[in-house]
Scaffold this motif. Structure first.
Motif, PDB file in Angstrom:
ATOM      1  N   GLY A 143     -19.022  11.616 -17.828  1.00  0.00           N
ATOM      2  CA  GLY A 143     -17.881  12.076 -17.056  1.00  0.00           C
ATOM      3  C   GLY A 143     -16.552  11.769 -17.703  1.00  0.00           C
ATOM      4  O   GLY A 143     -15.518  11.714 -17.036  1.00  0.00           O
ATOM      5  N   THR A 144     -16.574  11.579 -19.027  1.00  0.00           N
ATOM      6  CA  THR A 144     -15.348  11.277 -19.754  1.00  0.00           C
ATOM      7  C   THR A 144     -15.191  12.240 -20.923  1.00  0.00           C
ATOM      8  O   THR A 144     -16.149  12.909 -21.328  1.00  0.00           O
ATOM      9  CB  THR A 144     -15.345   9.841 -20.308  1.00  0.00           C
ATOM     10  OG1 THR A 144     -16.397   9.698 -21.275  1.00  0.00           O
ATOM     11  CG2 THR A 144     -15.526   8.820 -19.192  1.00  0.00           C
ATOM     12  N   VAL A 145     -13.982  12.269 -21.489  1.00  0.00           N
ATOM     13  CA  VAL A 145     -13.673  13.097 -22.653  1.00  0.00           C
ATOM     14  C   VAL A 145     -13.261  12.169 -23.795  1.00  0.00           C
ATOM     15  O   VAL A 145     -12.373  11.322 -23.624  1.00  0.00           O
ATOM     16  CB  VAL A 145     -12.536  14.092 -22.341  1.00  0.00           C
ATOM     17  CG1 VAL A 145     -12.154  14.889 -23.586  1.00  0.00           C
ATOM     18  CG2 VAL A 145     -12.963  15.033 -21.213  1.00  0.00           C
ATOM     19  N   VAL A 250      -9.432  13.297 -14.446  1.00  0.00           N
ATOM     20  CA  VAL A 250      -8.011  13.281 -14.796  1.00  0.00           C
ATOM     21  C   VAL A 250      -7.699  14.376 -15.806  1.00  0.00           C
ATOM     22  O   VAL A 250      -6.686  15.079 -15.702  1.00  0.00           O
ATOM     23  CB  VAL A 250      -7.614  11.896 -15.351  1.00  0.00           C
ATOM     24  CG1 VAL A 250      -6.198  11.918 -15.925  1.00  0.00           C
ATOM     25  CG2 VAL A 250      -7.738  10.836 -14.263  1.00  0.00           C
ATOM     26  N   TRP A 251      -8.579  14.546 -16.795  1.00  0.00           N
ATOM     27  CA  TRP A 251      -8.380  15.551 -17.845  1.00  0.00           C
ATOM     28  C   TRP A 251      -8.237  16.943 -17.249  1.00  0.00           C
ATOM     29  O   TRP A 251      -7.428  17.757 -17.714  1.00  0.00           O
ATOM     30  CB  TRP A 251      -9.552  15.494 -18.801  1.00  0.00           C
ATOM     31  CG  TRP A 251      -9.347  16.133 -20.145  1.00  0.00           C
ATOM     32  CD1 TRP A 251     -10.042  17.189 -20.666  1.00  0.00           C
ATOM     33  CD2 TRP A 251      -8.427  15.731 -21.175  1.00  0.00           C
ATOM     34  NE1 TRP A 251      -9.611  17.476 -21.938  1.00  0.00           N
ATOM     35  CE2 TRP A 251      -8.623  16.585 -22.277  1.00  0.00           C
ATOM     36  CE3 TRP A 251      -7.466  14.730 -21.254  1.00  0.00           C
ATOM     37  CZ2 TRP A 251      -7.880  16.479 -23.460  1.00  0.00           C
ATOM     38  CZ3 TRP A 251      -6.734  14.614 -22.428  1.00  0.00           C
ATOM     39  CH2 TRP A 251      -6.938  15.484 -23.518  1.00  0.00           C
ATOM     40  N   GLN A 252      -8.980  17.216 -16.197  1.00  0.00           N
ATOM     41  CA  GLN A 252      -8.935  18.534 -15.576  1.00  0.00           C
ATOM     42  C   GLN A 252      -7.601  18.810 -14.892  1.00  0.00           C
ATOM     43  O   GLN A 252      -7.260  19.969 -14.639  1.00  0.00           O
ATOM     44  CB  GLN A 252     -10.066  18.665 -14.550  1.00  0.00           C
ATOM     45  CG  GLN A 252     -11.446  18.746 -15.193  1.00  0.00           C
ATOM     46  CD  GLN A 252     -12.558  18.660 -14.159  1.00  0.00           C
ATOM     47  OE1 GLN A 252     -12.374  18.114 -13.078  1.00  0.00           O
ATOM     48  NE2 GLN A 252     -13.725  19.183 -14.507  1.00  0.00           N
ATOM     49  N   LYS A 259      -2.865  18.115 -22.774  1.00  0.00           N
ATOM     50  CA  LYS A 259      -4.130  17.705 -23.379  1.00  0.00           C
ATOM     51  C   LYS A 259      -4.008  17.648 -24.899  1.00  0.00           C
ATOM     52  O   LYS A 259      -4.454  16.686 -25.545  1.00  0.00           O
ATOM     53  CB  LYS A 259      -5.244  18.681 -22.994  1.00  0.00           C
ATOM     54  CG  LYS A 259      -5.680  18.623 -21.542  1.00  0.00           C
ATOM     55  CD  LYS A 259      -6.758  19.673 -21.279  1.00  0.00           C
ATOM     56  CE  LYS A 259      -7.190  19.685 -19.827  1.00  0.00           C
ATOM     57  NZ  LYS A 259      -8.210  20.731 -19.561  1.00  0.00           N
ATOM     58  N   ALA A 260      -3.407  18.692 -25.456  1.00  0.00           N
ATOM     59  CA  ALA A 260      -3.252  18.746 -26.910  1.00  0.00           C
ATOM     60  C   ALA A 260      -2.357  17.612 -27.407  1.00  0.00           C
ATOM     61  O   ALA A 260      -2.629  16.991 -28.445  1.00  0.00           O
ATOM     62  CB  ALA A 260      -2.677  20.096 -27.324  1.00  0.00           C
ATOM     63  N   LEU A 261      -1.292  17.324 -26.673  1.00  0.00           N
ATOM     64  CA  LEU A 261      -0.368  16.269 -27.076  1.00  0.00           C
ATOM     65  C   LEU A 261      -1.043  14.904 -27.037  1.00  0.00           C
ATOM     66  O   LEU A 261      -0.945  14.117 -27.988  1.00  0.00           O
ATOM     67  CB  LEU A 261       0.856  16.271 -26.151  1.00  0.00           C
ATOM     68  CG  LEU A 261       1.875  15.152 -26.387  1.00  0.00           C
ATOM     69  CD1 LEU A 261       2.476  15.257 -27.783  1.00  0.00           C
ATOM     70  CD2 LEU A 261       2.961  15.193 -25.311  1.00  0.00           C
ATOM     71  N   ILE A 262      -1.723  14.590 -25.954  1.00  0.00           N
ATOM     72  CA  ILE A 262      -2.396  13.290 -25.815  1.00  0.00           C
ATOM     73  C   ILE A 262      -3.477  13.125 -26.877  1.00  0.00           C
ATOM     74  O   ILE A 262      -3.630  12.057 -27.478  1.00  0.00           O
ATOM     75  CB  ILE A 262      -2.977  13.129 -24.395  1.00  0.00           C
ATOM     76  CG1 ILE A 262      -1.833  13.032 -23.382  1.00  0.00           C
ATOM     77  CG2 ILE A 262      -3.870  11.899 -24.313  1.00  0.00           C
ATOM     78  CD1 ILE A 262      -2.288  13.151 -21.935  1.00  0.00           C
ATOM     79  N   THR A 263      -4.207  14.199 -27.142  1.00  0.00           N
ATOM     80  CA  THR A 263      -5.237  14.147 -28.180  1.00  0.00           C
ATOM     81  C   THR A 263      -4.618  13.871 -29.545  1.00  0.00           C
ATOM     82  O   THR A 263      -5.091  13.010 -30.299  1.00  0.00           O
ATOM     83  CB  THR A 263      -6.027  15.465 -28.220  1.00  0.00           C
ATOM     84  OG1 THR A 263      -6.651  15.693 -26.955  1.00  0.00           O
ATOM     85  CG2 THR A 263      -7.102  15.431 -29.296  1.00  0.00           C
TER      86      THR A 263
END
Length: 331
Positions: A143-145, A250-252, A259-263
């Motif tokens: 359940g995580t990314v 949270v990711w959703q 998402k792109a920035l945090i990654t």
């Protein structure tokens, strides 16, 4: 499209594959503070990298997004933090492969002995498309990314008595991390793996509760395990990575741009941590050399040990074969 680019896009979209109810995406300009849990103490290279992610995120979003890091297991142990991320109660957690690997055999495969035999190679391995692709199992399994890898140095063994090589581990009560991947390796060497909570390790060595312990150089120097040891055995067999995780729930709720920035920022900070760990290893070895005899393990039956180990782990984690192939290409 390259494999790494493909993986990045898959990671960014991973929320769609999560077996969770998807909350609505927050408005792009809504301010948000993320909570990040990690079990290592402040000042550890992983913590420094986590703080760096928070600082960069705050700067690039002009304060709209920020991260508060909770070190030293303040939010619970890694199992508890994983559970919190699964429910969305915790936004982020940097979790070691020991904990993840005990749940997900595919992740545990990277802890196998002699996938790589140096810290420099470990740093290259975790940036390969194969290693990054290992994150693909995490949404369904945990359940995580997964966003990026961090590493430690190759792990060493400290012995309370003088030893000359790996054969001397036979019969030793050895404090190890409890992950099955490590346990199976040390049992093949004839050691008796003995789990002891981290805060009690120094005393356990002092009072003879264990004959030795294994750990990475950074942690060992901070804990000064050399003061309760007669020998440090440099094995160049295994290492312990960490994975920067975000709660799938949270990711959703994040926009594609966030998402792109945090990654990107997480990978930038952990890439720097990997490079610094590789660079700092000789410095740490010199410090230990001045304090304790260092023996370099020569393993005549290395291939036999690998064969026996892989009999246990290949059926559970077929990716191990690919990891060994990629590891063999690194220099």
């Amino acid at each position: 499209m390259t494999l790494s680019r493909r993986h990045f896009l898959l990671s960014a979209a991973a929320g769609a594959a999560l077996p969770l109810a998807a909350p609505s995406v927050v408005r792009a300009q809504e301010a948000r503070e993320f909570r990040l849990g990690i079990i290592t103490p402040g000042g550890h290279p992983w913590n420094v990298a986590a703080d760096k992610v928070g600082a960069m995120l705050k700067e690039e979003t002009k304060g709209r997004l920020s991260i508060t890091v909770f070190p030293s297991g303040q939010l619970g142990n890694e199992a508890a933090m994983l559970q919190q991320m699964q429910t969305g109660a915790l936004d982020m957690g940097w979790i070691m492969t020991a904990e993840l690997g005990s749940r997900v055999p595919t992740i545990a495969a990277i802890n196998a002995p002699w996938v790589v035999d140096s810290t420099a190679k470990a740093g290259k391995l975790v940036r390969t498309p194969l290693a990054l692709g290992m994150f693909d199992v995490l949404p369904k399994e945990t359940g995580t990314v997964g966003l990026a890898w961090g590493i430690t140095t190759m792990r060493v063994v400290f012995s309370a008595k003088p030893i000359s090589g790996i054969k001397d581990l036979n019969g030793m009560k050895l404090r190890i991390n409890t992950t099955p991947a490590y346990r199976d390796f040390y049992q093949l060497l004839g050691a008796a793996p003995t789990p002891i909570p981290t805060p009690q390790v120094f005393d356990a060595m002092s009072n003879g509760q264990v004959d030795g312990l294994e750990a990475d150089l950074d942690f060992s120097w901070n804990q000064r395990f050399d003061k309760v040891s007669k020998t440090m055995l440099k094995m160049d067999a295994i290492f312990m990575p960490v994975i920067a995780l975000v709660s799938g729930r949270v990711w959703q709720t994040l926009s594609p741009a966030d998402k792109a920035l945090i990654t990107r920022l997480t990978k930038t900070a952990l890439d720097a941590q990997v490079d610094e760990t590789v660079t700092n290893e000789p410095v740490l070895l010199e410090k230990f050399k001045a304090a304790i005899p260092i023996k370099v393990a020569e393993v005549a039956d290395r291939e036999k040990i690998i064969t026996e180990y892989d009999k246990i782990w290949l059926p559970k984690a077929p990716i191990l074969a690919d990891l060994r192939k990629v590891g063999a290409t690194l220099s």
